[in-house]
Design a protein around this motif. Structure first.
Motif, mmCIF file in Angstrom:
data_model
loop_
_atom_site.group_PDB
_atom_site.id
_atom_site.type_symbol
_atom_site.label_atom_id
_atom_site.label_comp_id
_atom_site.label_asym_id
_atom_site.label_seq_id
_atom_site.Cartn_x
_atom_site.Cartn_y
_atom_site.Cartn_z
ATOM 1 N N GLU A 63 0.876 -1.187 0.000
ATOM 2 C CA GLU A 63 0.000 0.000 0.000
ATOM 3 C C GLU A 63 0.900 1.220 0.000
ATOM 4 O O GLU A 63 1.586 1.481 0.989
ATOM 5 C CB GLU A 63 -0.864 0.025 1.261
ATOM 6 C CG GLU A 63 -2.008 -0.948 1.227
ATOM 7 C CD GLU A 63 -2.740 -0.990 2.565
ATOM 8 O OE1 GLU A 63 -2.751 0.036 3.289
ATOM 9 O OE2 GLU A 63 -3.265 -2.062 2.878
ATOM 10 N N ILE A 64 0.903 1.942 -1.123
ATOM 11 C CA ILE A 64 1.842 3.060 -1.267
ATOM 12 C C ILE A 64 1.123 4.393 -1.061
ATOM 13 O O ILE A 64 0.069 4.632 -1.646
ATOM 14 C CB ILE A 64 2.504 3.026 -2.659
ATOM 15 C CG1 ILE A 64 3.259 1.696 -2.826
ATOM 16 C CG2 ILE A 64 3.465 4.204 -2.840
ATOM 17 C CD1 ILE A 64 3.830 1.467 -4.197
ATOM 18 N N SER A 100 1.882 7.823 -2.020
ATOM 19 C CA SER A 100 2.833 8.568 -2.864
ATOM 20 C C SER A 100 3.129 9.942 -2.287
ATOM 21 O O SER A 100 4.262 10.425 -2.359
ATOM 22 C CB SER A 100 2.275 8.751 -4.273
ATOM 23 O OG SER A 100 1.870 7.529 -4.781
ATOM 24 N N LEU A 137 7.813 -5.223 -6.654
ATOM 25 C CA LEU A 137 6.478 -4.618 -6.674
ATOM 26 C C LEU A 137 6.564 -3.104 -6.537
ATOM 27 O O LEU A 137 5.827 -2.362 -7.190
ATOM 28 C CB LEU A 137 5.614 -5.212 -5.549
ATOM 29 C CG LEU A 137 5.279 -6.696 -5.722
ATOM 30 C CD1 LEU A 137 4.627 -7.253 -4.463
ATOM 31 C CD2 LEU A 137 4.355 -6.893 -6.926
ATOM 32 N N ALA A 158 7.731 -1.653 -9.843
ATOM 33 C CA ALA A 158 6.682 -1.691 -10.873
ATOM 34 C C ALA A 158 5.761 -0.479 -10.757
ATOM 35 O O ALA A 158 5.121 -0.080 -11.728
ATOM 36 C CB ALA A 158 5.884 -2.983 -10.744
ATOM 37 N N GLN A 159 5.700 0.105 -9.554
ATOM 38 C CA GLN A 159 4.845 1.287 -9.382
ATOM 39 C C GLN A 159 5.666 2.571 -9.325
ATOM 40 O O GLN A 159 5.189 3.612 -8.874
ATOM 41 C CB GLN A 159 4.015 1.130 -8.112
ATOM 42 C CG GLN A 159 3.096 -0.091 -8.207
ATOM 43 C CD GLN A 159 2.076 -0.117 -7.085
ATOM 44 O OE1 GLN A 159 1.366 0.849 -6.854
ATOM 45 N NE2 GLN A 159 2.017 -1.232 -6.377
ATOM 46 N N GLY A 160 6.942 2.477 -9.726
ATOM 47 C CA GLY A 160 7.771 3.680 -9.830
ATOM 48 C C GLY A 160 8.489 4.066 -8.550
ATOM 49 O O GLY A 160 8.976 5.188 -8.421
ATOM 50 N N TRP A 161 8.590 3.128 -7.594
ATOM 51 C CA TRP A 161 9.195 3.461 -6.302
ATOM 52 C C TRP A 161 10.391 2.568 -6.000
ATOM 53 O O TRP A 161 10.563 1.512 -6.597
ATOM 54 C CB TRP A 161 8.153 3.338 -5.178
ATOM 55 C CG TRP A 161 7.082 4.365 -5.321
ATOM 56 C CD1 TRP A 161 5.876 4.190 -5.935
ATOM 57 C CD2 TRP A 161 7.140 5.733 -4.911
ATOM 58 N NE1 TRP A 161 5.167 5.370 -5.922
ATOM 59 C CE2 TRP A 161 5.918 6.334 -5.297
ATOM 60 C CE3 TRP A 161 8.094 6.516 -4.259
ATOM 61 C CZ2 TRP A 161 5.629 7.676 -5.047
ATOM 62 C CZ3 TRP A 161 7.813 7.854 -3.999
ATOM 63 C CH2 TRP A 161 6.587 8.422 -4.398
ATOM 64 N N THR A 190 11.919 5.564 -8.199
ATOM 65 C CA THR A 190 12.822 4.514 -8.686
ATOM 66 C C THR A 190 14.073 5.117 -9.339
ATOM 67 O O THR A 190 14.039 6.230 -9.852
ATOM 68 C CB THR A 190 12.052 3.599 -9.672
ATOM 69 O OG1 THR A 190 12.885 2.519 -10.023
ATOM 70 C CG2 THR A 190 11.604 4.332 -10.917
#
Ligand SMILES: Cc1cc2nc3c(=O)[nH]c(=O)nc-3n(C[C@H](O)[C@H](O)[C@H](O)COP(=O)(O)OP(=O)(O)OC[C@H]3O[C@@H](n4cnc5c(N)ncnc54)[C@H](O)[C@@H]3O)c2cc1C
Length: 443
Positions: free
Chosen positions: A81-82, A84, A103, A106-109, A189
């Motif tokens: 659970e990000i 942002s 994971l 994949a969400q840019g983190w 990322t």
């Protein structure tokens, strides 16, 4: 098949976790449980007299052992659970660190760093102060901003960094509760280019210690303590932060006492580098280059032992020189040594608590003679403030060990408050806490 069964050395009925990853620690637990809901975990913990969390069993000592129930959180439901806006991510505690990293990416983190292997659980990683390398990188535990755990009474507790006792709850050795979720600080990322420098002799390393370790985002030095005393620099350069290599460096001209490797390397000489993460400047996502080994290569057991001392940074060059006297005895028992750096953190039981730190690590052959050398290594590194890695092999007097942590008594106080009947205690904790008069008869 439950996730926990795939990862742990379970007996044929899947009821008991038998051994650690390396296979030399035989667990003494009476049974193994892997609840599939937090409610079931709460009931299990509150109803148990003696219980202890087991991660992926990668520790090299009996820290994770118990005579009661071994409990894994790998089968609890949950996903990332990000947040942002805040740069925070809740991660399931039983997830392997490398999976969580994939994971996140994949969400840019990203998280700031990783250990050499991504197969280790998030909860186990942070409970022992596990670290990667980098002068400006703290331990992985230091990126924790909050924890959710089941306490001894079976309550679900969320504790965050603004709580005065939080700094004692992260590197907690499984002594305070069973962690179910971990809140990690995340950042956008980033990319890493990995390079290896061959043929660096110890003299050059020690003379240019700060130059070597500040030369990239994350730097390791590997040595086998051979009579020639030469090693390799393993460099992970962060894209956009570390300068690109010069033409001279790329052409193999002398650099930091060695020269750029012309082929992919394994940390252990003569070993096939197939399972190592890509090198020679390939641009990779952070989570594919910060660990030394690829996540898809899953060793189910390990033919090695490990020891590591976290020493004050300013003492490191002198201590490495002192260790040269033991080199003729270290070398025959050793696969390889790795030297890494990390910056100070504030976590009470962290190896890097309160001081910039250097990790002096030994990957040993799995032979009993190693045990004979451990007291000598402790005698050399311990009095200099060396703190043995909680998850690796060491031979230290528990009282002396506790005294190397300025906040140890505060931690002992937390244990007494969080676990008044000692249900999370085991022999290792009894010896450590007993040395500070925190006694329990919980058997
Ligand atoms: C091949 C290999 C490479 C390694 N590389 C590195 C490295 O690069 N850097 C480094 O610093 N270390 C490294 N280590 C050491 C490793 O990171 C630690 O031993 C780590 O604690 C192992 O995590 P685990 O999940 O296997 O925990 P376990 O060994 O299962 O348990 C360790 C501790 O964590 C506690 N724990 C586990 N799960 C929970 C939970 N849910 N709640 C509360 N407490 C819990 C246990 O009670 C125990 O006290 C390496 C180990 C191996 C085998």
């Amino acid at each position: 098949m439950p996730r926990s069964n795939r990862r742990l050395g379970l007996d044929k009925r899947g009821e008991t976790a038998v051994r650690n990853w390396s296979g030399h620690v035989e667990f003494t637990s009476e049974r193994f449980e892997s609840p599939s809901s937090v409610t079931a975990l709460q009931a299990l913990v509150s109803g148990s007299t003696t219980i202890r969390a087991l991660g992926t069993a990668h520790s090299f000592n009996a820290l994770a052992d118990t005579t009661g129930v071994h409990v894994s959180v790998a089968d609890l439901p949950g996903s990332l659970e990000i947040d942002s806006a805040k740069g925070l991510a809740w991660v399931p505690a039983g997830m392997r660190y490398g999976e969580a990293a994939r994971l996140l990416d994949a969400q840019g983190w990203a998280v700031h760093n990783m250990a050499s292997l991504g197969h280790i659980s998030v909860a186990g990683t942070i409970a022992t102060g596990t670290h990667g390398s980098g002068d400006r990188n703290p331990t992985l535990s230091a990126s924790v901003a909050g924890l959710e755990m089941v306490t001894a009474a079976g309550d679900l507790l969320t504790i965050t960094h603004d709580d005065p006792s939080f700094a004692g709850c992260v590197v907690a050795l499984g002594a305070l509760g069973v962690t179910t979720r971990v809140l990690l600080r995340v950042e956008p990322t980033f990319g890493i280019r990995q390079y290896v420098i061959d043929d660096v002799d110890h003299e050059s390393l020690l003379a240019g210690f700060d130059d070597v370790f500040s030369s990239a985002y994350s730097v390791s030095f590997f040595t086998c303590w051979t009579p020639e005393l030469t090693g390799k620099i393993w460099m992970k350069r962060r894209e956009g932060r570390d300068a690109p290599l010069t033409d001279a460096q790329l052409a193999g001209e002398p650099w930091l006492g060695g020269h750029l490797a012309t082929a992919k390397r394994h940390p252990l000489p003569e070993h096939d580098a197939m399972h190592c993460t890509e090198q020679q400047g390939a641009l990779l996502p952070w989570h594919e280059a910060l660990p030394h080994f690829k996540l898809d290569f899953t060793p189910s057991s390990g033919d090695e032992l490990q020891t590591e001392y976290l020493v004050p940074r300013e003492r490191a060059p002198g201590l490495l020189r002192d260790l040269e006297a033991l080199a003729p005895r270290i070398h025959p028992l050793l696969h390889v040594s790795e030297i890494r750096t990390m910056c100070a953190d504030e976590l009470w039981l962290s190896g890097a608590y309160g001081r910039d730190t250097v990790g002096i690590h030994f990957t040993w052959k799995k032979v009993p003679e190693v045990l004979g050398l451990l007291p000598e290594i402790d005698a050399l590194l311990g009095p200099a403030g060396g703190r043995p890695h909680w998850g690796k092999l060491y031979e230290s007097d528990p009282a002396a060990l506790a005294s190397r942590y300025p906040r140890f008594d505060d931690f002992a106080g937390l244990v007494a408050t969080f676990d008044p009947t000692g249900k999370f205690r085991n022999q290792t904790l009894d010896l450590l806490l007993g040395s500070r008069n925190v006694h329990h008869d919980h058997r």
